[in-house]
Design an enzyme around this catalytic site. Structure first.
Site, PDB file in Angstrom:
ATOM      1  NE  ARG A 214      44.137 -24.319  26.845  1.00 44.36           N
ATOM      2  CZ  ARG A 214      45.280 -24.035  27.478  1.00 44.36           C
ATOM      3  NH1 ARG A 214      45.286 -23.767  28.778  1.00 44.36           N
ATOM      4  NH2 ARG A 214      46.414 -24.007  26.808  1.00 44.36           N
TER       5      ARG A 214
ATOM      6  CG  HIS B 180      46.823 -20.531  28.415  1.00 42.93           C
ATOM      7  ND1 HIS B 180      45.443 -20.457  28.409  1.00 42.93           N
ATOM      8  CD2 HIS B 180      47.193 -20.474  27.114  1.00 42.93           C
ATOM      9  CE1 HIS B 180      45.011 -20.388  27.159  1.00 42.93           C
ATOM     10  NE2 HIS B 180      46.046 -20.385  26.367  1.00 42.93           N
TER      11      HIS B 180
ATOM     12  CG  HIS C 156      50.162 -19.385  23.904  1.00 40.81           C
ATOM     13  ND1 HIS C 156      49.848 -18.456  22.950  1.00 40.81           N
ATOM     14  CD2 HIS C 156      48.974 -19.824  24.415  1.00 40.81           C
ATOM     15  CE1 HIS C 156      48.528 -18.366  22.857  1.00 40.81           C
ATOM     16  NE2 HIS C 156      47.967 -19.163  23.741  1.00 40.81           N
TER      17      HIS C 156
ATOM     18  CD  GLU D 283      44.454 -18.673  21.898  1.00 42.93           C
ATOM     19  OE1 GLU D 283      45.407 -19.118  22.556  1.00 42.93           O
ATOM     20  OE2 GLU D 283      43.294 -18.595  22.337  1.00 42.93           O
TER      21      GLU D 283
ATOM     22  CG  HIS E 134      44.643 -16.003  26.422  1.00 43.11           C
ATOM     23  ND1 HIS E 134      45.954 -15.773  26.053  1.00 43.11           N
ATOM     24  CD2 HIS E 134      44.321 -17.219  25.912  1.00 43.11           C
ATOM     25  CE1 HIS E 134      46.399 -16.798  25.341  1.00 43.11           C
ATOM     26  NE2 HIS E 134      45.432 -17.698  25.240  1.00 43.11           N
TER      27      HIS E 134
ATOM     28  CD  GLU F 107      45.436 -25.206  23.531  1.00 42.99           C
ATOM     29  OE1 GLU F 107      45.768 -24.383  22.663  1.00 42.99           O
ATOM     30  OE2 GLU F 107      44.997 -24.874  24.646  1.00 42.99           O
TER      31      GLU F 107
ATOM     32  CG  HIS G 279      42.265 -16.799  -5.627  1.00 42.87           C
ATOM     33  ND1 HIS G 279      41.323 -17.804  -5.622  1.00 42.87           N
ATOM     34  CD2 HIS G 279      42.770 -16.768  -4.359  1.00 42.87           C
ATOM     35  CE1 HIS G 279      41.254 -18.337  -4.407  1.00 42.87           C
ATOM     36  NE2 HIS G 279      42.123 -17.726  -3.618  1.00 42.87           N
TER      37      HIS G 279
ATOM     38  CG  HIS H 121      46.053 -15.748  -1.291  1.00 41.85           C
ATOM     39  ND1 HIS H 121      45.007 -14.864  -1.149  1.00 41.85           N
ATOM     40  CD2 HIS H 121      45.489 -16.967  -1.498  1.00 41.85           C
ATOM     41  CE1 HIS H 121      43.864 -15.531  -1.248  1.00 41.85           C
ATOM     42  NE2 HIS H 121      44.127 -16.800  -1.463  1.00 41.85           N
TER      43      HIS H 121
ATOM     44  CD  GLU I 145      43.503 -19.815   0.836  1.00 42.51           C
ATOM     45  OE1 GLU I 145      43.966 -19.166  -0.118  1.00 42.51           O
ATOM     46  OE2 GLU I 145      42.372 -20.324   0.818  1.00 42.51           O
TER      47      GLU I 145
ATOM     48  CG  HIS J 242      44.204 -21.522  -4.403  1.00 38.93           C
ATOM     49  ND1 HIS J 242      45.295 -20.683  -4.364  1.00 38.93           N
ATOM     50  CD2 HIS J 242      43.331 -21.015  -3.500  1.00 38.93           C
ATOM     51  CE1 HIS J 242      45.079 -19.710  -3.478  1.00 38.93           C
ATOM     52  NE2 HIS J 242      43.882 -19.889  -2.943  1.00 38.93           N
TER      53      HIS J 242
HETATM   54 MN    MN Z   1      45.888 -19.684  24.383  1.00 32.52          MN
HETATM   55 MN    MN Z   2      42.793 -18.432  -1.699  1.00 32.36          MN
END
Ligand code: MN
Ligand code: MN
Length: 417
Positions: A124, A127, A129, A133, A172, A195, A309, A311, A316, A355
């Site tokens: 890859r 590059h 961005h 990532e 990277h 991407e 639970h 968050h 998520e 959830h």
């Molecule tokens: Mn990348």
């Molecule tokens: Mn969760």
């Protein structure tokens, strides 16, 4: 017996077992069948529940809970199910990638997911961005390189269960190594990322006047005569030599990054370990480089449940790695929607939506909970109720003191079936 099948039987019993439209009117408003007008198959007659029109049985079989929602579901929630299997691959020599971002999964505003394969030697391209990532290795072996904003150099080899994190703008490269290259899943910390929209070193050099290249690097223009005129993105390369050789070559004049860009998640000591599974958490407190992504890798044994639970600090993004799962998401309205997940599928739960995730298969369930934040946070329903005055809980939910006394007073995360 699962919660839902037990509820169906209880509710069907309350309705006299007769699945008729008349019975439906009496069935609503009982435990396991709360809504008015009632929803769910047990409130329908058989002919009305049938689906005589055109169908795609292979696709419908993937999410049985959409075809036959439990009567506790109540409709209206935004779609939170997706899968890399829905996404077309961009295939080139050396590997391929496919992605799920807001163009095909609008709810996923915090995270764009990319699934990439690099064969042995597949590269890859170098590059950078606009987004940070984060990635998890799901197969094989990969070598990553990066240079940070202070000129520190980094190179490492990773295997399944390892993570990397490159801050926005840090350049990277990735390369599959022996014996069979690698596969991994990337999360960009912006759901609109692509991407196919990264800054590529080949594109920049091809679009810079040759005399400027010569001046910039202090060599004749002719030295660049053979640079690629089109971007490489993914291409077939030669497998690199030993990691130690690369380390020796890149470090002089640079020195190491202060916090490594890689982390061994699957081999870390679990934060939670019960007889029903475990949770391993990597966020900026232990994976110090990862300042915008926090993650929990969850293992649930057959029959077990990732407990109810939510968050408080972030949405998520879920990635399912092994096994079979069912999740119901709850929001005000009330809204409740249940979906099923297999390896390669993606779920998305908005911040503060309740959830659970149930292992519905016969093998371990393994999935990742990924958040755009620096610190993993959760609130457990059981922990909340166990640490609220019992008279308050008793009066609100009509529960007996004996029932409340059985609630765990420490957060379990994964509970037995
Ligand atoms: Mn990348
Ligand atoms: Mn969760």
């Amino acid at each position: 017996m699962s919660q839902f099948s037990r509820r169906k039987i209880l509710a069907a019993g309350a309705a006299g077992g007769a699945l008729t439209a008349t019975a439906a009117a009496h069935a609503a408003g009982v435990f396991g069948n709360p809504d008015l007008p009632p929803e769910g198959q047990l409130n329908s007659n058989a002919r009305a529940f049938a689906d005589p029109g055109p169908q795609n049985p292979a696709m419908e079989a993937q999410i049985p809970s959409f075809q036959d929602p439990p009567p506790t579901d109540v409709n209206g929630m935004a779609q939170f199910w997706s899968s890399f299997s829905l996404s077309p691959k961009r295939v080139q020599a050396g590997g391929w990638a496919r992605q799920v971002n807001t163009e095909m999964f609008p709810i996923s505003v915090d995270i764009a997911g990319v699934n990439m394969r690099l064969g042995p030697g597949g590269i890859r391209e170098l590059h950078w961005h606009q987004q940070a990532e984060w990635a998890v290795m799901t197969y094989g072996h990969c070598r990553v390189t990066a240079v940070d904003q202070n000129g520190h150099a980094f190179v490492d080899d990773l295997t399944a269960g390892d993570l990397w994190y490159f801050p926005a703008g840090v350049p990277h490269s990735l390369q599959g190594i022996g014996p069979d290259g690698c596969e991994f899943v990337i999360c960009f910390d912006n759901g609109a990322s692509s991407e196919n929209n990264t800054l590529l070193v080949s594109d920049w050099l091809a679009h810079t006047p040759p005399e400027v290249l010569a001046k910039n690097f202090g060599v004749p223009e002719s030295a660049f005569a053979n640079i690629p005129l089109q971007q490489r993105w993914i291409f077939q390369g030669k497998e690199p030599g030993p990691l130690a050789n690369d380390v020796r070559e890149i470090m002089p004049g640079a020195g190491p990054v202060p916090n490594p860009f890689t982390f061994r998640l699957s081999s870390m000591t679990p934060n939670k370990l019960t007889k029903s599974g475990m949770v391993q958490i990597a966020d900026s407190t232990n994976f110090k480089a990862s300042t915008t992504i926090a993650v929990a890798m969850v293992t649930v044994k057959p029959g077990g449940l990732r407990e109810m639970h939510w968050h408080p600090n972030a949405d998520e993004w879920q990635y399912y790695i092994k096994g079979n799962a069912r999740m119901t998401v709850f929001n005000v309205g009330p809204e409740a929607m249940t979906a099923d997940f297999k390896p390669g599928d993606i779920g998305y739960v908005k911040k503060n939506f309740g959830h659970y995730v149930e292992n519905t298969g016969t093998d371990d369930l393994v999935f990742l909970e990924i958040f755009k934040t620096n610190q993993y946070q959760e609130v457990s329903l059981m922990d909340w109720l166990a640490h609220t005055p019992s008279a308050m809980v008793q009066q609100t939910l009509n529960l007996s003191p004996e029932t409340i006394a059985k609630f765990s007073r420490t957060v379990q995360d994964v509970v037995p079936g």
